[in-house]
Design an enzyme around this catalytic site. Structure first.
Site, PDB file in Angstrom:
ATOM      1  N   TYR A  80       2.948  -7.399 -14.921  1.00  0.00           N
ATOM      2  CA  TYR A  80       2.533  -7.444 -13.520  1.00  0.00           C
ATOM      3  C   TYR A  80       2.522  -6.045 -12.962  1.00  0.00           C
ATOM      4  O   TYR A  80       3.160  -5.140 -13.491  1.00  0.00           O
ATOM      5  CB  TYR A  80       3.466  -8.346 -12.695  1.00  0.00           C
ATOM      6  CG  TYR A  80       4.824  -7.770 -12.418  1.00  0.00           C
ATOM      7  CD1 TYR A  80       5.880  -7.974 -13.300  1.00  0.00           C
ATOM      8  CD2 TYR A  80       5.071  -7.013 -11.267  1.00  0.00           C
ATOM      9  CE1 TYR A  80       7.145  -7.448 -13.057  1.00  0.00           C
ATOM     10  CE2 TYR A  80       6.329  -6.480 -11.012  1.00  0.00           C
ATOM     11  CZ  TYR A  80       7.364  -6.699 -11.910  1.00  0.00           C
ATOM     12  OH  TYR A  80       8.604  -6.174 -11.665  1.00  0.00           O
ATOM     13  N   CYS A  81       1.774  -5.870 -11.865  1.00  0.00           N
ATOM     14  CA  CYS A  81       1.842  -4.591 -11.169  1.00  0.00           C
ATOM     15  C   CYS A  81       1.744  -4.779  -9.658  1.00  0.00           C
ATOM     16  O   CYS A  81       2.539  -5.528  -9.096  1.00  0.00           O
ATOM     17  CB  CYS A  81       0.882  -3.562 -11.736  1.00  0.00           C
ATOM     18  SG  CYS A  81      -0.846  -4.004 -11.802  1.00  0.00           S
ATOM     19  N   ARG A  82       0.798  -4.098  -8.993  1.00  0.00           N
ATOM     20  CA  ARG A  82       0.884  -4.030  -7.522  1.00  0.00           C
ATOM     21  C   ARG A  82       0.249  -5.197  -6.793  1.00  0.00           C
ATOM     22  O   ARG A  82       0.623  -5.496  -5.658  1.00  0.00           O
ATOM     23  CB  ARG A  82       0.206  -2.753  -7.035  1.00  0.00           C
ATOM     24  CG  ARG A  82       0.988  -1.520  -7.366  1.00  0.00           C
ATOM     25  CD  ARG A  82       0.204  -0.292  -6.998  1.00  0.00           C
ATOM     26  NE  ARG A  82       0.944   0.905  -7.372  1.00  0.00           N
ATOM     27  CZ  ARG A  82       0.386   2.098  -7.534  1.00  0.00           C
ATOM     28  NH1 ARG A  82      -0.916   2.236  -7.354  1.00  0.00           N
ATOM     29  NH2 ARG A  82       1.113   3.122  -7.871  1.00  0.00           N
TER      30      ARG A  82
ATOM     31  N   CYS B 176      -4.853  -4.331  -8.922  1.00  0.00           N
ATOM     32  CA  CYS B 176      -4.158  -3.290  -9.663  1.00  0.00           C
ATOM     33  C   CYS B 176      -4.528  -3.406 -11.131  1.00  0.00           C
ATOM     34  O   CYS B 176      -4.514  -4.481 -11.704  1.00  0.00           O
ATOM     35  CB  CYS B 176      -2.655  -3.453  -9.471  1.00  0.00           C
ATOM     36  SG  CYS B 176      -1.691  -2.253 -10.380  1.00  0.00           S
TER      37      CYS B 176
ATOM     38  N   TYR C 213       3.678  -7.701  -7.458  1.00  0.00           N
ATOM     39  CA  TYR C 213       5.055  -7.761  -6.986  1.00  0.00           C
ATOM     40  C   TYR C 213       5.181  -8.139  -5.504  1.00  0.00           C
ATOM     41  O   TYR C 213       6.004  -9.001  -5.164  1.00  0.00           O
ATOM     42  CB  TYR C 213       5.782  -6.440  -7.260  1.00  0.00           C
ATOM     43  CG  TYR C 213       7.169  -6.427  -6.669  1.00  0.00           C
ATOM     44  CD1 TYR C 213       8.165  -7.243  -7.184  1.00  0.00           C
ATOM     45  CD2 TYR C 213       7.468  -5.626  -5.563  1.00  0.00           C
ATOM     46  CE1 TYR C 213       9.431  -7.260  -6.618  1.00  0.00           C
ATOM     47  CE2 TYR C 213       8.731  -5.653  -5.002  1.00  0.00           C
ATOM     48  CZ  TYR C 213       9.709  -6.466  -5.532  1.00  0.00           C
ATOM     49  OH  TYR C 213      10.953  -6.500  -4.961  1.00  0.00           O
TER      50      TYR C 213
END
Lengths: 223, 223
Positions: free
Chosen positions: B177-179, B183, B207
């Site tokens: 996962y990221c932003r 992302c 997140y």
DNA sequence: CTTCTCCTCAAGTAACTTCTTGAATAGATG
DNA sequence: CATCTATTCAAGAAGTTACTTGAGGAGAAG
């Protein structure tokens, strides 16, 4: 870090929508269009601008996907693309009022002192609508009433209020509403009615919020 | 029509906030700050701009009330003023993606083809976190991991992913996962891991959405 | 077809925005 | 105190935006 150019272009895309709302006249247009569709000349009147300039602003909103058009005979009607756009406007409004320090003062300058204006909540009004123990007046321009209004409300544009009061018993309570929390018509109406020693309150927020809350509405029933 | 000047000023006030989001670099800043506070130099790096220019953009966001600062020793940390600002950004993002015709193409240009990237929903991940049957990797820059991450996730900035995979059994499933939905780090991670014949999925959104959905998080636990 | 109405487009001006560069400042550190 | 560092400010070039005025165009009405 991936492709900077493509990333810039994507975020410029998001910014495009914000930029469309980045002008006071266009925000006013969105606020008016949240009441229902209108044609260019009317919109120009509402925002106090030339037709050419208003048309230009509408093009900007259209390019950002925020409004669409419909032709009916000679006129072109503009409307918000969807309820999402109205939602974006309410969120923007709420962030501005919470976080922008100067906004409170600007609101006071435009709306005046509201501390003596009593409000009625949507839920209470919905309940009292059933009893018939009060009168609800819609003080927006007639075209907005025609596009949709609170069920049972009567159209009384603010400049006709004085006349309308003459025919009204003095012991009946009046509720006035208009476009939303920053709309001045309902405030003016309540102040005027109270000066005539009648009981008057302002509906919390305005028509779009009433509709969004799924309370009963109706359209095109001129009084 | 009431006081046109005061009305203009009020709506210009709302537009002020939109204008602050009316620049791609500033939207990027908000997207990064939604992950947690950062100082100017880091932020400049994230958006690929000079420190002076980044500082200027941050002043614009601050003037609109969208960010605040905190000094810690020699550094000044910027943060979003509140969750409302993050909410405004998500609503703006959603309106743009729904209504702005060009946006889809811009997203494809930046993110590439996502049709073969499997997603896992927040709810499913929350359930599977309990079992311990998968590994969750946070592929954002380390500072964002430090500011807050999914409980149990491991910080694996995208440039360290290759190394990290070497020490990993081949039969374990990885979730990256990221932003947020736009992302690219998590996409790149999933593609790389799949090329190594492992099972990998991308968490839906990122997140901030996980945190907003009240799923378990933790902070400052570097691996 | 001609005329009329409503709306959009084009050109021009004044005021803003963005980004660069180099200097200035506030606060931390020694 | 003097020095250093992270950040901000100031000035200027290049591009963009808002609004005005007047012309143009699409469709409706006669």
């Amino acid at each position: 870090m991936g492709n900077r150019q493509a990333k810039n272009a994507l975020f410029d895309g998001f910014a495009e929508v914000a930029k469309a709302l980045g002008n006071g006249r266009r925000v006013e247009l969105v606020d008016v269009l949240a009441q229902g569709e209108r044609h260019v000349e009317e919109l120009a009147g509402e925002i106090g601008q030339s037709v050419a300039n208003t048309s230009h602003h509408l093009q900007v909103l259209a390019a950002a996907g925020l409004v669409t058009t419909r032709r009916d005979g000679n006129r072109i009607y503009y409307q918000l693309t969807s309820g999402d756009v109205e939602h974006l406007w309410t969120v923007l409004r709420s962030v501005a009022s919470t976080h922008l320090d100067d906004l409170e003062q600007l609101a006071v300058d435009y709306l005046g002192n509201r501390s003596r204006l009593e409000e009625i909540s949507r839920d209470e009004l919905a309940r009292r609508l059933e009893d018939g123990t009060l009168i609800v007046i819609d003080v927006r321009p007639e075209a907005e009433y025609a596009a949709g209004h609170i069920r049972g409300a009567r159209s009384v544009p603010i400049d006709q209020l004085s006349n309308m009061l003459r025919g009204l018993p003095t012991d009946v309570e009046v509720v006035a509403y208009c476009r939303g929390p920053y709309c001045v018509f309902a405030d003016d109406a309540v102040r005027l009615i109270r000066r005539r020693s009648r009981k008057a309150r302002r509906l919390q927020d305005g028509y779009p919020e009433w509709r969004t809350a799924q309370h009963p509405t109706e359209a095109n029933l001129l009084p």
